[in-house]
Design a protein around this motif. Sequence first.
Motif, PDB file in Angstrom:
ATOM      1  N   ALA A 139      49.283  72.698 -70.425  1.00  0.00           N
ATOM      2  CA  ALA A 139      49.713  71.423 -71.417  1.00  0.00           C
ATOM      3  C   ALA A 139      48.421  70.620 -71.841  1.00  0.00           C
ATOM      4  O   ALA A 139      48.208  70.365 -73.223  1.00  0.00           O
ATOM      5  CB  ALA A 139      50.698  70.444 -70.779  1.00  0.00           C
ATOM      6  N   GLU A 140      47.435  70.524 -71.010  1.00  0.00           N
ATOM      7  CA  GLU A 140      46.188  69.724 -71.417  1.00  0.00           C
ATOM      8  C   GLU A 140      45.380  70.680 -72.159  1.00  0.00           C
ATOM      9  O   GLU A 140      44.661  70.072 -73.139  1.00  0.00           O
ATOM     10  CB  GLU A 140      45.584  69.593 -69.960  1.00  0.00           C
ATOM     11  CG  GLU A 140      44.097  68.726 -70.383  1.00  0.00           C
ATOM     12  CD  GLU A 140      44.402  67.386 -70.901  1.00  0.00           C
ATOM     13  OE1 GLU A 140      43.277  67.041 -71.492  1.00  0.00           O
ATOM     14  OE2 GLU A 140      45.196  66.851 -70.963  1.00  0.00           O
ATOM     15  N   ALA A 141      45.156  71.807 -71.966  1.00  0.00           N
ATOM     16  CA  ALA A 141      44.260  72.804 -72.908  1.00  0.00           C
ATOM     17  C   ALA A 141      44.906  72.897 -74.261  1.00  0.00           C
ATOM     18  O   ALA A 141      44.162  72.927 -75.163  1.00  0.00           O
ATOM     19  CB  ALA A 141      44.163  74.123 -72.161  1.00  0.00           C
ATOM     20  N   LEU A 142      46.409  73.155 -74.213  1.00  0.00           N
ATOM     21  CA  LEU A 142      46.960  73.199 -75.756  1.00  0.00           C
ATOM     22  C   LEU A 142      46.699  71.711 -76.279  1.00  0.00           C
ATOM     23  O   LEU A 142      46.431  71.753 -77.659  1.00  0.00           O
ATOM     24  CB  LEU A 142      48.515  73.358 -75.476  1.00  0.00           C
ATOM     25  CG  LEU A 142      49.036  74.433 -75.057  1.00  0.00           C
ATOM     26  CD1 LEU A 142      50.537  74.705 -74.726  1.00  0.00           C
ATOM     27  CD2 LEU A 142      48.383  75.689 -76.319  1.00  0.00           C
ATOM     28  N   LYS A 200      45.247  70.945 -80.383  1.00  0.00           N
ATOM     29  CA  LYS A 200      45.945  69.570 -80.942  1.00  0.00           C
ATOM     30  C   LYS A 200      47.283  69.773 -80.994  1.00  0.00           C
ATOM     31  O   LYS A 200      47.591  69.220 -82.185  1.00  0.00           O
ATOM     32  CB  LYS A 200      44.957  69.221 -82.216  1.00  0.00           C
ATOM     33  CG  LYS A 200      43.559  69.402 -82.032  1.00  0.00           C
ATOM     34  CD  LYS A 200      42.933  68.286 -81.127  1.00  0.00           C
ATOM     35  CE  LYS A 200      41.465  68.098 -81.265  1.00  0.00           C
ATOM     36  NZ  LYS A 200      40.937  67.904 -80.094  1.00  0.00           N
ATOM     37  N   ILE A 201      47.874  70.318 -80.206  1.00  0.00           N
ATOM     38  CA  ILE A 201      49.355  70.272 -80.330  1.00  0.00           C
ATOM     39  C   ILE A 201      49.812  70.000 -78.838  1.00  0.00           C
ATOM     40  O   ILE A 201      49.223  69.737 -77.736  1.00  0.00           O
ATOM     41  CB  ILE A 201      49.777  71.769 -80.636  1.00  0.00           C
ATOM     42  CG1 ILE A 201      49.540  72.884 -79.491  1.00  0.00           C
ATOM     43  CG2 ILE A 201      49.484  72.307 -82.046  1.00  0.00           C
ATOM     44  CD1 ILE A 201      50.375  73.958 -79.868  1.00  0.00           C
ATOM     45  N   ALA A 202      51.148  69.426 -79.193  1.00  0.00           N
ATOM     46  CA  ALA A 202      51.578  68.840 -77.932  1.00  0.00           C
ATOM     47  C   ALA A 202      52.443  70.179 -77.041  1.00  0.00           C
ATOM     48  O   ALA A 202      52.662  71.273 -77.774  1.00  0.00           O
ATOM     49  CB  ALA A 202      53.013  67.802 -78.353  1.00  0.00           C
ATOM     50  N   PRO A 203      52.460  70.166 -75.805  1.00  0.00           N
ATOM     51  CA  PRO A 203      53.227  71.576 -75.111  1.00  0.00           C
ATOM     52  C   PRO A 203      54.484  71.611 -75.669  1.00  0.00           C
ATOM     53  O   PRO A 203      55.013  70.629 -76.151  1.00  0.00           O
ATOM     54  CB  PRO A 203      53.127  71.114 -73.782  1.00  0.00           C
ATOM     55  CG  PRO A 203      53.008  69.479 -73.631  1.00  0.00           C
ATOM     56  CD  PRO A 203      52.385  69.169 -74.948  1.00  0.00           C
ATOM     57  N   PRO A 204      55.243  72.894 -75.428  1.00  0.00           N
ATOM     58  CA  PRO A 204      56.441  72.954 -75.953  1.00  0.00           C
ATOM     59  C   PRO A 204      57.586  72.563 -74.716  1.00  0.00           C
ATOM     60  O   PRO A 204      58.143  73.319 -74.134  1.00  0.00           O
ATOM     61  CB  PRO A 204      56.622  74.598 -76.150  1.00  0.00           C
ATOM     62  CG  PRO A 204      55.576  75.156 -74.986  1.00  0.00           C
ATOM     63  CD  PRO A 204      54.521  73.991 -74.779  1.00  0.00           C
TER      64      PRO A 204
END
Length: 182
Positions: free
Chosen positions: A168-171, A176-180
Amino acid sequence: MASGGGGGMVRAGVVPGRRVAGYAVVGLVLVGVVCVGTVGAFGVNRIFTGLFFGAAVAVGALIVLFGRDGVELTEDAIVRRTPWGASTVAWERVVAGRFTLGEKGRWTLALDLNGGDEPHRELVLLSIPPVVRPISNAYDMRKREQVNEIRTILRHKRIPVTVLPEIAEALRYHWKIAPPTR
């Protein structure tokens, strides 16, 4: 493509290694058959011509095989396709999704299914190398789009998704996207 409303169709899916090996064998056999046919028809001096045309036929066949193999997330159902058929999975069978560490250090986005012919099953939608930098090429851009499209349709279908904190942090940081997640 999925839009903000969750409509449309999203292509995903991972071709298992066994089928990749099978497709490679098909490609090699096609190269050999076309080459032998060309040499048989025009003589041994046409071996490179036979290899060239065999490679062209093999590439065309591989494009068809890989293009037909995958998963489509539609508004109505999930369609699993192979070159020789298709099966449908109802959204009601989806228990949850998860974005975790998969084989060989890759990140895997998968759905957990219940019911159906098997008591419990996993449907892998995406397998990507770990995100360690901002988007730098077309592959990264396409995978980012797929994560966004899958996230959108899973949110629309209200499917809970568990994401490892480091993923989640890397995404968020690199792409620059929120995790799914919901």
